[in-house]
Scaffold this motif. Sequence first.
Motif, PDB file in Angstrom:
ATOM      1  N   SER A  87      18.474  -6.666  -3.140  1.00 53.90           N
ATOM      2  CA  SER A  87      17.361  -6.048  -2.423  1.00 53.90           C
ATOM      3  C   SER A  87      16.386  -7.089  -1.888  1.00 53.90           C
ATOM      4  O   SER A  87      16.123  -8.104  -2.529  1.00 53.90           O
ATOM      5  CB  SER A  87      16.622  -5.072  -3.345  1.00 53.90           C
ATOM      6  OG  SER A  87      17.478  -4.019  -3.726  1.00 53.90           O
ATOM      7  N   ASN A  88      15.833  -6.812  -0.692  1.00 52.56           N
ATOM      8  CA  ASN A  88      14.860  -7.719  -0.092  1.00 52.56           C
ATOM      9  C   ASN A  88      13.439  -7.340  -0.516  1.00 52.56           C
ATOM     10  O   ASN A  88      13.215  -6.339  -1.218  1.00 52.56           O
ATOM     11  CB  ASN A  88      15.005  -7.718   1.431  1.00 52.56           C
ATOM     12  CG  ASN A  88      14.825  -6.330   2.049  1.00 52.56           C
ATOM     13  OD1 ASN A  88      13.989  -5.542   1.616  1.00 52.56           O
ATOM     14  ND2 ASN A  88      15.623  -6.036   3.081  1.00 52.56           N
ATOM     15  N   ASP A  89      12.460  -8.134  -0.065  1.00 51.87           N
ATOM     16  CA  ASP A  89      11.071  -7.923  -0.488  1.00 51.87           C
ATOM     17  C   ASP A  89      10.555  -6.553  -0.061  1.00 51.87           C
ATOM     18  O   ASP A  89       9.793  -5.906  -0.797  1.00 51.87           O
ATOM     19  CB  ASP A  89      10.177  -9.018   0.094  1.00 51.87           C
ATOM     20  CG  ASP A  89      10.411 -10.379  -0.558  1.00 51.87           C
ATOM     21  OD1 ASP A  89      11.037 -10.413  -1.636  1.00 51.87           O
ATOM     22  OD2 ASP A  89       9.971 -11.394   0.013  1.00 51.87           O
TER      23      ASP A  89
ATOM     24  N   PRO B  67      13.561 -10.339 -20.118  1.00 51.20           N
ATOM     25  CA  PRO B  67      13.873  -8.919 -20.340  1.00 51.20           C
ATOM     26  C   PRO B  67      13.738  -8.066 -19.085  1.00 51.20           C
ATOM     27  O   PRO B  67      14.387  -7.038 -18.954  1.00 51.20           O
ATOM     28  CB  PRO B  67      12.860  -8.499 -21.415  1.00 51.20           C
ATOM     29  CG  PRO B  67      11.772  -9.531 -21.346  1.00 51.20           C
ATOM     30  CD  PRO B  67      12.428 -10.801 -20.928  1.00 51.20           C
ATOM     31  N   VAL B  68      12.875  -8.515 -18.158  1.00 51.19           N
ATOM     32  CA  VAL B  68      12.713  -7.838 -16.867  1.00 51.19           C
ATOM     33  C   VAL B  68      12.938  -8.881 -15.776  1.00 51.19           C
ATOM     34  O   VAL B  68      12.413  -9.994 -15.873  1.00 51.19           O
ATOM     35  CB  VAL B  68      11.302  -7.228 -16.724  1.00 51.19           C
ATOM     36  CG1 VAL B  68      11.120  -6.598 -15.347  1.00 51.19           C
ATOM     37  CG2 VAL B  68      11.051  -6.198 -17.818  1.00 51.19           C
ATOM     38  N   PRO B  69      13.722  -8.571 -14.735  1.00 50.28           N
ATOM     39  CA  PRO B  69      13.935  -9.550 -13.663  1.00 50.28           C
ATOM     40  C   PRO B  69      12.609 -10.049 -13.078  1.00 50.28           C
ATOM     41  O   PRO B  69      11.690  -9.257 -12.849  1.00 50.28           O
ATOM     42  CB  PRO B  69      14.741  -8.759 -12.623  1.00 50.28           C
ATOM     43  CG  PRO B  69      15.423  -7.695 -13.411  1.00 50.28           C
ATOM     44  CD  PRO B  69      14.472  -7.325 -14.507  1.00 50.28           C
ATOM     45  N   LYS B  70      12.521 -11.331 -12.839  1.00 51.55           N
ATOM     46  CA  LYS B  70      11.284 -11.923 -12.337  1.00 51.55           C
ATOM     47  C   LYS B  70      10.830 -11.295 -11.031  1.00 51.55           C
ATOM     48  O   LYS B  70       9.630 -11.162 -10.766  1.00 51.55           O
ATOM     49  CB  LYS B  70      11.472 -13.426 -12.142  1.00 51.55           C
ATOM     50  CG  LYS B  70      11.675 -14.196 -13.436  1.00 51.55           C
ATOM     51  CD  LYS B  70      11.938 -15.675 -13.164  1.00 51.55           C
ATOM     52  CE  LYS B  70      12.223 -16.420 -14.461  1.00 51.55           C
ATOM     53  NZ  LYS B  70      12.558 -17.848 -14.218  1.00 51.55           N
ATOM     54  N   ALA B  71      11.785 -10.883 -10.206  1.00 50.89           N
ATOM     55  CA  ALA B  71      11.443 -10.350  -8.880  1.00 50.89           C
ATOM     56  C   ALA B  71      10.631  -9.066  -8.950  1.00 50.89           C
ATOM     57  O   ALA B  71       9.922  -8.725  -7.997  1.00 50.89           O
ATOM     58  CB  ALA B  71      12.709 -10.110  -8.069  1.00 50.89           C
TER      59      ALA B  71
END
Length: 367
Positions: free
Chosen positions: A161-163, A59-63
């Motif tokens: 997007s990056n970290d 439900p929410v992106p792991k990232a």
Amino acid sequence: MDPIIAATHADPYPYYAELRAAGGFTFHPGLKLWVASSARAVCAVLAHADCRVRPLQEPVPKAIASGMAGKVFGQLMRMNDGERQRCPRSAIEPSLELIDEAQVRALVAARLITVDADGLYKAMFRGPVCVVAALLGFTPAQGRVVSKLTADFVACLSPLSNDLQLSAAHAAAEQLRGYFIELLAEADSALLAAIKQRFEGDEDTLIANLIGLCSQTYEASAGLIGNALVALRRQPELRGASREALLAEVQRFDPPVQNTRRFVAEACEIDGVRVEAGDGILVLLASASRDPALNEQPDAFLLERSNRRSFSFGSGRHQCPGQVLAMEIAGATVREILDRGVNLERLVWHYRPSLNGRIPMFSFGGD
């Protein structure tokens, strides 16, 4: 070209026509996604109860799941189905419809728009969020901060997007939450009062969706404004048209949101094709709006178009609740840009990197 790269291609529309001619609902082996490109298939997907906005298992992106940006994401009505979508929508949508057009125009006119590339960028991205912030009750100074934080937060919505950007998005979500906690305790704007009166959920959900209102304004309005300027640059004869007529056709002809996604919760049939639980579907909204089955002469830019139909703001239960407001802000901003004397003849642009958005980034030839 593939259906995702197409969003930022110089001219994706002939490719979309090829996809429609190939059947309108086909499987793309390279992307491992079903692709809905015809108006009929897009309608079917958006209306189907088993086509959800997020995968059931994620439900929410792991990232972003472990931070504040993920917490906000998980509460957004646009990222949920069922009651978690209906509750905030039933409060926010009717409240947005009561906003006075003259107030929007005045707020846009009060902003400083400079006739350079930086001025256009701020008018497209920052200005619309400042308008929404003012409508909600923030002061102009607070609105500028909210606009900047929104720019950082929207990074959490993009897989590109990056970290570093994701870390900034978490920090921005924390700060935005603080601003909205204070706003709910102190402000009494007509818009916020109407939303609070109708809202039946908890404060965290309300705050998340007020942040969501700003984040949706950020990119959708920027794309509408930018693509309207592209249309005016390419067709100077449009410059005398009403901004309302211009924006109405821009959002159909060259929309800021080219595609969206749905995820199959249970095996079902879409447009005569069986899809399985867990399958992903890329929904080409921009292609469907150019389908001749939906609009006559779909590849012509017509200000006076009878029965104009478009999927640019979605359809059905997840249709964008802020469509009218976005169109008003974009129309007023385009008018201000032209009134300030921006030289459209010198405009050059490329499209902002994105998997679904079509937002031109401008510079001036010769700079």
